[in-house]
Design an enzyme around this catalytic site. Structure first.
Site, PDB file in Angstrom:
ATOM      1  CE  LYS A 232      55.905  73.308  -0.266  1.00 19.11           C
ATOM      2  NZ  LYS A 232      55.579  73.308   1.155  1.00 19.11           N
TER       3      LYS A 232
ATOM      4  CB  VAL B 255      53.501  80.845  -0.583  1.00 20.53           C
ATOM      5  CG1 VAL B 255      54.767  81.685  -0.533  1.00 20.53           C
ATOM      6  CG2 VAL B 255      53.329  80.240  -1.950  1.00 20.53           C
TER       7      VAL B 255
ATOM      8  N   GLY C  16      59.257  68.470  12.508  1.00 20.64           N
ATOM      9  CA  GLY C  16      58.236  68.394  11.448  1.00 20.64           C
ATOM     10  C   GLY C  16      58.321  69.529  10.445  1.00 20.64           C
TER      11      GLY C  16
ATOM     12  CG  ASP D   5      59.669  74.049  -0.092  1.00 19.88           C
ATOM     13  OD1 ASP D   5      58.645  73.346  -0.137  1.00 19.88           O
ATOM     14  OD2 ASP D   5      59.732  75.121   0.547  1.00 19.88           O
TER      15      ASP D   5
ATOM     16  CE  LYS E 237      57.218  76.917   0.969  1.00 20.48           C
ATOM     17  NZ  LYS E 237      58.094  76.741   2.123  1.00 20.48           N
TER      18      LYS E 237
ATOM     19  N   GLY F 236      55.250  74.239   9.728  1.00 16.34           N
ATOM     20  CA  GLY F 236      54.743  73.607  10.942  1.00 16.34           C
ATOM     21  C   GLY F 236      53.264  73.317  10.837  1.00 16.34           C
TER      22      GLY F 236
HETATM   23  N1  LIG Z   1      54.783  70.383   6.893  1.00 23.51           N
HETATM   24  C1  LIG Z   1      54.739  71.692   6.689  1.00 23.51           C
HETATM   25  O1  LIG Z   1      55.169  72.504   7.522  1.00 23.51           O
HETATM   26  C2  LIG Z   1      54.145  72.237   5.401  1.00 23.51           C
HETATM   27  C3  LIG Z   1      54.076  73.619   5.225  1.00 23.51           C
HETATM   28  C4  LIG Z   1      53.477  74.136   4.073  1.00 23.51           C
HETATM   29  C5  LIG Z   1      52.997  73.281   3.108  1.00 23.51           C
HETATM   30  N2  LIG Z   1      53.105  71.933   3.286  1.00 23.51           N
HETATM   31  C6  LIG Z   1      52.556  71.057   2.246  1.00 23.51           C
HETATM   32  O2  LIG Z   1      51.457  70.342   2.781  1.00 23.51           O
HETATM   33  C7  LIG Z   1      51.351  69.069   2.144  1.00 23.51           C
HETATM   34  C8  LIG Z   1      51.350  67.972   3.203  1.00 23.51           C
HETATM   35  O3  LIG Z   1      52.553  68.040   3.935  1.00 23.51           O
HETATM   36  P1  LIG Z   1      52.751  67.241   5.317  1.00 23.51           P
HETATM   37  O4  LIG Z   1      53.970  67.809   5.920  1.00 23.51           O
HETATM   38  O5  LIG Z   1      51.485  67.227   6.074  1.00 23.51           O
HETATM   39  O6  LIG Z   1      53.059  65.767   4.747  1.00 23.51           O
HETATM   40  P2  LIG Z   1      53.093  64.390   5.597  1.00 23.51           P
HETATM   41  O7  LIG Z   1      53.252  64.660   7.032  1.00 23.51           O
HETATM   42  O8  LIG Z   1      54.073  63.525   4.897  1.00 23.51           O
HETATM   43  O9  LIG Z   1      51.635  63.780   5.385  1.00 23.51           O
HETATM   44  C9  LIG Z   1      51.187  63.304   4.157  1.00 23.51           C
HETATM   45  C10 LIG Z   1      49.882  62.571   4.377  1.00 23.51           C
HETATM   46  O10 LIG Z   1      49.344  62.204   3.121  1.00 23.51           O
HETATM   47  C11 LIG Z   1      49.038  60.798   3.110  1.00 23.51           C
HETATM   48  N3  LIG Z   1      49.273  60.312   1.757  1.00 23.51           N
HETATM   49  C12 LIG Z   1      50.423  60.369   1.042  1.00 23.51           C
HETATM   50  N4  LIG Z   1      50.223  59.847  -0.185  1.00 23.51           N
HETATM   51  C13 LIG Z   1      48.931  59.457  -0.235  1.00 23.51           C
HETATM   52  C14 LIG Z   1      48.137  58.857  -1.230  1.00 23.51           C
HETATM   53  N5  LIG Z   1      48.626  58.535  -2.435  1.00 23.51           N
HETATM   54  N6  LIG Z   1      46.833  58.616  -0.945  1.00 23.51           N
HETATM   55  C15 LIG Z   1      46.319  58.933   0.263  1.00 23.51           C
HETATM   56  N7  LIG Z   1      47.027  59.519   1.259  1.00 23.51           N
HETATM   57  C16 LIG Z   1      48.322  59.766   1.007  1.00 23.51           C
HETATM   58  C17 LIG Z   1      49.964  60.163   4.137  1.00 23.51           C
HETATM   59  O11 LIG Z   1      49.363  58.973   4.594  1.00 23.51           O
HETATM   60  P3  LIG Z   1      50.068  58.031   5.689  1.00 23.51           P
HETATM   61  O12 LIG Z   1      50.118  58.896   6.927  1.00 23.51           O
HETATM   62  O13 LIG Z   1      49.172  56.867   5.859  1.00 23.51           O
HETATM   63  O14 LIG Z   1      51.411  57.717   5.162  1.00 23.51           O
HETATM   64  C18 LIG Z   1      50.010  61.283   5.196  1.00 23.51           C
HETATM   65  O15 LIG Z   1      48.909  61.170   6.071  1.00 23.51           O
HETATM   66  C19 LIG Z   1      52.534  68.985   1.167  1.00 23.51           C
HETATM   67  O16 LIG Z   1      52.106  69.385  -0.109  1.00 23.51           O
HETATM   68  C20 LIG Z   1      53.517  70.000   1.733  1.00 23.51           C
HETATM   69  O17 LIG Z   1      54.360  70.551   0.730  1.00 23.51           O
HETATM   70  C21 LIG Z   1      53.660  71.386   4.413  1.00 23.51           C
END
Ligand SMILES: NC(=O)c1ccc[n+]([C@@H]2O[C@H](COP(=O)([O-])OP(=O)(O)OC[C@H]3O[C@@H](n4cnc5c(N)ncnc54)[C@H](OP(=O)(O)O)[C@@H]3O)[C@@H](O)[C@H]2O)c1
Length: 345
Positions: free
Chosen positions: A120, A147, A209, A223, A227, A326
């Protein structure tokens, strides 16, 4: 904004369609996507005659322990090689952050690959530009997961807007701050002797998480504002940038504030609202903590759940409710975008 599927999903000699995916990010959401893909593999074969093949998983640190086990040969740190691979049909961007992610999305679209993202932050700043690139290259940019996690709010807004005039949207769109406020409130009402301070609740949200890597994005309301920007785009067809959204977070909310609200039969929720200004005709949007009567639906929206109320001229009010954060709920929304691609072929 969504364009038609340009490159037909590849067919093999056995006529099983093959969809090759490049997964960028293998964190909370990326590992969830891997698990859901694995669980749904047989269903996709049966329903769509399609084989989903993950061609590569790009991460920052290839040696890091993961929440899901994928074959090591799929893990790469060579983003450029993977994004430029012409055999890829769909790029799934789940790395988070702004500029590197925007660059990946842009490069994927320009390489005539469909792109699915949950980002987002990037969308709030660059949705019109990226949608135009997608349209120019005849591919799709999809972002259901950006979102309200697994709740199909964008699809609902698109459908409602095609037959009615949406007047206002309002709701709880940030699961982590809602989890924190719920935990603080419960510790006061359940009288178990465990007072959850703001810091305790933040630590628990992180452990589960729910928080962004940079927690201040959640806590400051940024955030939710990102959204709301995406929601406003779909509700009113107008892009309101985050800087134009009046934003206040929950960092200043103390247990005393919640206690005072409860004594007055209210609770405190972080509410995002947008409507069209009747005078200027422009969309206006705000995110701020509000006192909500305990009888209101939003007061019953607990933990990481989200709720969005949409008020339309003819249909009146409707509410969407479900898990807004999540690993698996968000992954489920990513998969819904993949299914949409399969259906459109
Ligand atoms: N978590 C939620 O509940 C949630 C909900 C809705 C939307 N989102 C969105 O989903 C997206 C991911 O969130 P997440 O919670 O999954 O994040 P996360 O747990 O921090 O995971 C990010 C991943 O991306 C990799 N990464 C980061 N920078 C990189 C780069 N430059 N090149 C290659 N790989 C890279 C990291 O690698 P390493 O593991 O090796 O560090 C990690 O595997 C975000 O945009 C977030 O806003 C998340």
């Amino acid at each position: 904004m969504r364009t038609t599927l340009a490159s037909p999903v590849r067919a093999t000699t056995t006529q099983l369609r093959k969809l090759r995916i490049a997964l960028f990010g293998f964190g909370v959401v990326g590992t969830g996507v891997w698990k859901v893909l694995h669980d749904q593999r047989a269903a996709f074969r049966k329903q769509f005659n399609a084989e989903i093949e993950v061609a590569g998983i790009c991460v920052r640190d290839a040696e890091k322990p993961r929440l899901a086990s994928a074959p090591q040969e799929l893990i790469t740190t060579q983003a450029e090689k993977l994004i430029d691979d012409d055999s890829i049909d769909v790029v799934i961007e789940l790395i988070g952050g702004r500029y590197e992610a925007a660059n990946l999305i842009e490069r994927g679209l320009e390489g005539r690959k469909h792109v699915i993202t949950a980002n987002k932050l990037v969308l709030a700043h660059e949705l019109p530009r990226l949608a135009a690139i997608a349209a120019r290259h005849g591919v799709e940019l999809r972002y259901s997961a950006s979102v309200c996690g697994g709740v199909p709010v964008l699809e609902a807004l698109d459908e409602l807007r095609s037959r009615d005039t949406i007047r206002t949207i309002s709701g709880i769109v940030n699961g982590s701050t809602n989890f924190i406020l719920t935990m603080m409130s419960d510790s006061l009402t359940q009288r178990e002797g465990t007072i959850a301070s703001f810091d305790d609740a933040v630590a628990e949200a992180r452990r589960r998480g729910f928080l962004e890597a940079d927690a201040s994005l959640d806590l400051s309301g940024a955030d939710a504002a990102q959204k709301l920007s995406v929601l406003t785009h779909h509700a009113f067809g107008e892009h309101v940038r985050p800087n134009d959204i009046l934003t206040e977070g929950i960092e200043q909310i103390s247990s005393n504030d919640i206690r005072a609200a409860l004594e007055d039969s209210h609770t405190i929720k972080l509410i995002a609202t947008a409507s069209r200004d009747p005078l200027s005709g422009k969309a206006k949007a705000a995110v701020r903590p509000q006192r909500v009567p305990l009888t209101h639906l939003f007061a019953h929206t607990r933990d990481e759940f989200n709720a969005l109320e949409i008020e339309a001229q003819h249909a009146g009010p409707q509410v969407l409710y479900g898990k807004g954060a999540g690993s698996l709920p968000t992954a489920s929304a990513v998969i819904s975008d993949l299914v949409a691609l399969l259906k459109e072929e």
